[in-house]
Scaffold this motif. Structure first.
Motif, PDB file in Angstrom:
ATOM      1  N   CYS A  79      39.338  42.281  33.968  1.00 30.91           N
ATOM      2  CA  CYS A  79      38.714  43.227  32.940  1.00 30.91           C
ATOM      3  C   CYS A  79      37.360  42.606  32.367  1.00 30.91           C
ATOM      4  O   CYS A  79      37.282  41.572  31.869  1.00 30.91           O
ATOM      5  CB  CYS A  79      39.490  43.053  31.811  1.00 30.91           C
ATOM      6  N   ASP A  80      36.338  43.459  32.682  1.00 31.57           N
ATOM      7  CA  ASP A  80      35.146  43.147  32.253  1.00 31.57           C
ATOM      8  C   ASP A  80      34.588  41.695  32.888  1.00 31.57           C
ATOM      9  O   ASP A  80      33.687  40.870  32.427  1.00 31.57           O
ATOM     10  CB  ASP A  80      34.987  42.778  30.688  1.00 31.57           C
ATOM     11  N   GLY A  81      34.944  41.450  33.997  1.00 33.93           N
ATOM     12  CA  GLY A  81      34.617  40.213  34.932  1.00 33.93           C
ATOM     13  C   GLY A  81      35.413  39.064  34.299  1.00 33.93           C
ATOM     14  O   GLY A  81      35.186  38.111  35.093  1.00 33.93           O
ATOM     15  N   LEU A  82      36.290  39.279  33.588  1.00 32.81           N
ATOM     16  CA  LEU A  82      37.254  38.097  33.453  1.00 32.81           C
ATOM     17  C   LEU A  82      38.540  38.126  34.216  1.00 32.81           C
ATOM     18  O   LEU A  82      38.997  39.271  34.595  1.00 32.81           O
ATOM     19  CB  LEU A  82      37.406  38.066  31.865  1.00 32.81           C
ATOM     20  N   LEU A  83      39.025  37.132  34.659  1.00 32.59           N
ATOM     21  CA  LEU A  83      40.102  37.015  35.530  1.00 32.59           C
ATOM     22  C   LEU A  83      41.221  36.333  34.821  1.00 32.59           C
ATOM     23  O   LEU A  83      41.076  35.597  34.069  1.00 32.59           O
ATOM     24  CB  LEU A  83      39.855  36.140  36.912  1.00 32.59           C
ATOM     25  N   CYS A  84      42.437  37.341  34.998  1.00 34.77           N
ATOM     26  CA  CYS A  84      43.725  36.852  34.519  1.00 34.77           C
ATOM     27  C   CYS A  84      44.176  35.965  35.580  1.00 34.77           C
ATOM     28  O   CYS A  84      44.514  36.699  36.446  1.00 34.77           O
ATOM     29  CB  CYS A  84      44.357  38.101  33.843  1.00 34.77           C
ATOM     30  N   LEU A  85      44.682  34.986  35.375  1.00 37.04           N
ATOM     31  CA  LEU A  85      45.321  34.113  36.142  1.00 37.04           C
ATOM     32  C   LEU A  85      46.758  33.470  35.951  1.00 37.04           C
ATOM     33  O   LEU A  85      47.015  33.265  34.731  1.00 37.04           O
ATOM     34  CB  LEU A  85      44.620  32.741  36.510  1.00 37.04           C
ATOM     35  N   TYR A  86      47.638  33.339  36.688  1.00 39.48           N
ATOM     36  CA  TYR A  86      49.006  32.879  36.546  1.00 39.48           C
ATOM     37  C   TYR A  86      49.141  31.611  37.363  1.00 39.48           C
ATOM     38  O   TYR A  86      48.727  31.509  38.691  1.00 39.48           O
ATOM     39  CB  TYR A  86      50.312  33.740  36.770  1.00 39.48           C
ATOM     40  N   GLY A  87      49.377  30.460  36.893  1.00 35.46           N
ATOM     41  CA  GLY A  87      49.551  28.956  37.551  1.00 35.46           C
ATOM     42  C   GLY A  87      51.204  28.964  37.674  1.00 35.46           C
ATOM     43  O   GLY A  87      51.760  28.602  36.820  1.00 35.46           O
ATOM     44  N   PRO A  88      51.620  29.019  38.870  1.00 33.80           N
ATOM     45  CA  PRO A  88      52.766  28.954  39.209  1.00 33.80           C
ATOM     46  C   PRO A  88      53.395  27.440  38.828  1.00 33.80           C
ATOM     47  O   PRO A  88      54.668  27.045  38.377  1.00 33.80           O
ATOM     48  CB  PRO A  88      53.052  29.019  40.697  1.00 33.80           C
ATOM     49  N   GLU A  89      52.697  26.440  38.855  1.00 28.62           N
ATOM     50  CA  GLU A  89      52.913  25.155  38.667  1.00 28.62           C
ATOM     51  C   GLU A  89      53.395  24.638  37.159  1.00 28.62           C
ATOM     52  O   GLU A  89      54.244  24.024  36.871  1.00 28.62           O
ATOM     53  CB  GLU A  89      52.013  24.033  39.513  1.00 28.62           C
ATOM     54  N   THR A  90      52.598  25.303  36.397  1.00 32.62           N
ATOM     55  CA  THR A  90      52.706  25.144  35.001  1.00 32.62           C
ATOM     56  C   THR A  90      53.174  26.245  34.246  1.00 32.62           C
ATOM     57  O   THR A  90      53.751  26.323  33.180  1.00 32.62           O
ATOM     58  CB  THR A  90      51.152  24.911  34.534  1.00 32.62           C
TER      59      THR A  90
ATOM     60  N   PHE B 100      43.389  46.059  40.990  1.00 37.33           N
ATOM     61  CA  PHE B 100      42.373  45.115  40.439  1.00 37.33           C
ATOM     62  C   PHE B 100      41.382  45.956  39.922  1.00 37.33           C
ATOM     63  O   PHE B 100      40.302  45.524  39.034  1.00 37.33           O
ATOM     64  CB  PHE B 100      41.883  44.286  41.492  1.00 37.33           C
ATOM     65  N   ASP B 101      41.359  47.379  40.019  1.00 41.68           N
ATOM     66  CA  ASP B 101      40.098  47.959  39.605  1.00 41.68           C
ATOM     67  C   ASP B 101      40.618  49.472  38.662  1.00 41.68           C
ATOM     68  O   ASP B 101      40.106  50.397  39.226  1.00 41.68           O
ATOM     69  CB  ASP B 101      39.036  48.292  40.592  1.00 41.68           C
ATOM     70  N   ALA B 102      41.485  49.258  38.268  1.00 44.52           N
ATOM     71  CA  ALA B 102      42.249  50.233  37.546  1.00 44.52           C
ATOM     72  C   ALA B 102      42.371  50.133  35.947  1.00 44.52           C
ATOM     73  O   ALA B 102      43.123  50.784  35.166  1.00 44.52           O
ATOM     74  CB  ALA B 102      43.657  50.629  38.134  1.00 44.52           C
ATOM     75  N   PHE B 103      41.302  49.611  35.230  1.00 44.72           N
ATOM     76  CA  PHE B 103      41.166  49.503  33.858  1.00 44.72           C
ATOM     77  C   PHE B 103      40.250  50.451  33.536  1.00 44.72           C
ATOM     78  O   PHE B 103      38.838  50.029  33.744  1.00 44.72           O
ATOM     79  CB  PHE B 103      40.767  48.030  33.550  1.00 44.72           C
ATOM     80  N   LEU B 104      40.440  51.566  32.870  1.00 40.90           N
ATOM     81  CA  LEU B 104      39.396  52.442  32.299  1.00 40.90           C
ATOM     82  C   LEU B 104      40.239  53.252  31.232  1.00 40.90           C
ATOM     83  O   LEU B 104      41.531  53.210  30.902  1.00 40.90           O
ATOM     84  CB  LEU B 104      39.233  53.443  33.290  1.00 40.90           C
ATOM     85  N   HIS B 105      39.197  53.808  30.336  1.00 33.94           N
ATOM     86  CA  HIS B 105      39.539  54.426  29.091  1.00 33.94           C
ATOM     87  C   HIS B 105      40.369  53.577  27.973  1.00 33.94           C
ATOM     88  O   HIS B 105      41.288  53.815  27.465  1.00 33.94           O
ATOM     89  CB  HIS B 105      40.478  55.811  29.387  1.00 33.94           C
TER      90      HIS B 105
ATOM     91  N   GLY C 242      34.170  56.454  36.559  1.00 40.18           N
ATOM     92  CA  GLY C 242      34.848  56.834  35.470  1.00 40.18           C
ATOM     93  C   GLY C 242      36.284  57.303  35.457  1.00 40.18           C
ATOM     94  O   GLY C 242      36.775  57.755  34.440  1.00 40.18           O
ATOM     95  N   CYS C 243      36.779  58.005  36.681  1.00 42.22           N
ATOM     96  CA  CYS C 243      37.838  58.623  36.624  1.00 42.22           C
ATOM     97  C   CYS C 243      39.091  57.919  37.754  1.00 42.22           C
ATOM     98  O   CYS C 243      38.665  56.931  38.266  1.00 42.22           O
ATOM     99  CB  CYS C 243      37.683  60.120  37.522  1.00 42.22           C
ATOM    100  N   LEU C 244      40.278  58.280  37.221  1.00 41.39           N
ATOM    101  CA  LEU C 244      41.523  57.602  37.777  1.00 41.39           C
ATOM    102  C   LEU C 244      41.310  57.928  39.175  1.00 41.39           C
ATOM    103  O   LEU C 244      41.331  59.181  39.812  1.00 41.39           O
ATOM    104  CB  LEU C 244      42.677  57.801  37.035  1.00 41.39           C
ATOM    105  N   LEU C 245      41.465  57.152  40.222  1.00 42.64           N
ATOM    106  CA  LEU C 245      41.304  57.482  41.741  1.00 42.64           C
ATOM    107  C   LEU C 245      42.940  57.121  42.392  1.00 42.64           C
ATOM    108  O   LEU C 245      43.233  55.841  42.024  1.00 42.64           O
ATOM    109  CB  LEU C 245      40.353  56.530  42.271  1.00 42.64           C
ATOM    110  N   LEU C 246      43.441  57.750  43.071  1.00 39.53           N
ATOM    111  CA  LEU C 246      44.669  57.696  43.831  1.00 39.53           C
ATOM    112  C   LEU C 246      44.481  57.815  45.316  1.00 39.53           C
ATOM    113  O   LEU C 246      43.848  59.000  45.603  1.00 39.53           O
ATOM    114  CB  LEU C 246      45.551  58.600  43.151  1.00 39.53           C
TER     115      LEU C 246
END
Length: 451
Positions: A130-141, A230-235, A291-295
């Motif tokens: 979102c806005d160039g920020l990555l959400c990560l999950y650390g399996p080990e921690t 990965f590219d479906a954050f809008l509105h 700016g539109c949802l794409l399927l």
């Protein structure tokens, strides 16, 4: 024989003089105009280089207002997630597409992020962006993290302390009304993956998780973890399609209203519906276009790809089929458009099955006029396994949104030791030193033409 007053453009002294003159002229421009000019530089590496030109430019580019102005102008790039079994180093390749002036092809500029410079040192999985920020999950921690690889910043999201267990769903989003970034997750009691689930949300900078109550079973009624596009954050909402083999469903979570909702779906052909019943996740992809949802949906043998756009958000009748691609390879699946080029070609990520039944996500180029599809050199075929996804880099600093929470700056430890024993550096010294490390160690760039 040249005249005495004739200038030689190849003379290094005259080149330096010209640069100094141009720099002095630029400094007389109003600050607002300089901000606007710099924010229109689409290549993120060039923007980083501009931070070293002068203190004024460093101040402009480091300002939170610049990041917000540059963000909508940042072109979509391609983030390649690379796995290497022989190396513990995590690696992400960021490729920016540069179209040729003649419109006959495109070039690729690459920047490589590793755990030695811009990424966390632990193993992680990508969740969404979102806005160039990555959400990560650390399996080990078993921890959640938010990272900006361009700036080399990372923040750890504190765990919940109510005895509940995370399950099935995690997403990063942004509330434009309050200028806050939030992390959403679903939890269950007694370490049970099944049963009633609750939604909990964390606003970065508050240090507190809040409960949003029970999650509607019709939205997250699945026994599997949700893999977000990965590219479906809008509105103001993150969108996804759950693994439902019975029917097509599209859901979203609005980070401003903090509510789940379902969206109407288009009317698909019988062949598409039959393919969904067999292998849902491989035949449906969500994204956005203009700016539109794409399927994007595939038929059963995965040789035809349909592009649908929801022109009016939330209105079922506005779903419009904009393109159909026929005669694709039956060995490939998971087609997802990343970028529409000005010459009409489309860059498409896809998965190609290997002999061992596994596959890597590659990037191909479809020519609408010639109706041909070819593999590109965006992804490195020498890598053992990689996954290419759409991603827009940004200069949003976690220091500006964390509001006191600890932000870890990922730096080269050997370089940072040079400051030990010296006089206390200023804030400008730190910023310039950080850029020097980035330039010397982290900016390995490849530029090549494709097409």
């Amino acid at each position: 024989m040249p005249r005495a007053n004739q200038r030689n453009p190849n003379n290094p002294m005259e080149q330096n003089t010209n640069r100094a003159v141009m720099r002095s002229k630029f400094q007389y421009l109003p600050r607002g105009l300089m901000v606007d000019i710099l924010s229109r530089i689409v290549c993120f590496k060039t923007v980083l280089n501009c931070k070293c030109v002068c203190k004024e430019w460093l101040s402009i580019i480091s300002d939170p207002g610049f990041a917000r102005l540059h963000l909508p102008r940042s072109p979509i790039g391609i983030l390649v997630n690379v796995w290497q079994s022989h190396s513990p180093v995590k690696k992400l390749d960021l490729a920016q597409i540069v179209e040729s002036a003649a419109g006959t092809g495109f070039g690729v500029k690459k920047m490589i992020f590793t755990s030695k410079n811009r990424l966390p040192s632990f193993e992680f999985e990508l969740i969404n962006s979102c806005d160039g920020l990555l959400c990560l999950y650390g399996p080990e921690t078993d921890g959640l993290y938010v990272c900006n690889p361009v700036l080399g910043e990372c923040i750890a999201i504190p765990p919940i302390n109510n005895g509940r267990c995370r399950c099935g769903f995690v997403a990063l989003g942004y509330n434009i009304g309050t200028n806050e970034y939030k992390v959403l997750q679903t939890t269950s009691s007694n370490n049970e993956f099944y049963g009633e689930r609750e939604a909990e949300i964390y606003t970065i900078g508050t240090g507190v998780w809040r409960s949003l109550g029970s999650v509607p079973q019709t939205i997250l009624d699945t026994d599997e973890a949700i893999q977000l596009p990965f590219d479906a954050f809008l509105h103001g909402a993150q969108h996804w399609a759950p693994y439902d083999l019975s029917e097509l469903s599209i859901y979203s979570f609005n980070f401003e209203r903090e509510q789940f909702q379902s969206l109407p779906t288009p009317t698909l052909s019988p062949g598409i519906v039959e393919a969904m019943h067999e292998r849902y996740s491989d035949y449906l992809q969500l994204g956005q276009l203009g700016g539109c949802l794409l399927l994007c949906v595939h038929d059963k043998p995965s040789t035809k790809l349909e592009f649908w756009v929801m022109k009016e958000y939330g209105v079922q009748q506005s779903w419009t089929k904009i393109l159909v691609i026929d005669n694709l390879s039956p060995r490939c699946f998971g087609y997802m458009p990343i970028m529409f080029l000005s010459n009409g070609e489309i860059l498409i990520a896809y998965v190609e099955k290997q002999n061992n039944c596994s596959g890597s996500r590659l990037v191909g180029c479809y020519n609408q006029e010639a109706k041909t599809f070819r593999r590109t050199t965006v992804t490195d075929l020498t890598q053992e396994f990689f996954h290419a996804i759409a991603y827009s880099p940004s200069f949003v600093s976690l220091n500006d949104v964390a509001k006191g929470e600890e932000v870890k700056r990922i730096r080269d430890r050997k370089k940072s030791k040079k400051h030990i024993g010296k006089s206390k550096p200023t804030e400008l010294d730190f910023k310039l030193h950080a850029f020097d490390m980035w330039f010397e160690r982290n900016s390995y760039e490849i530029y090549f033409l494709d097409g």
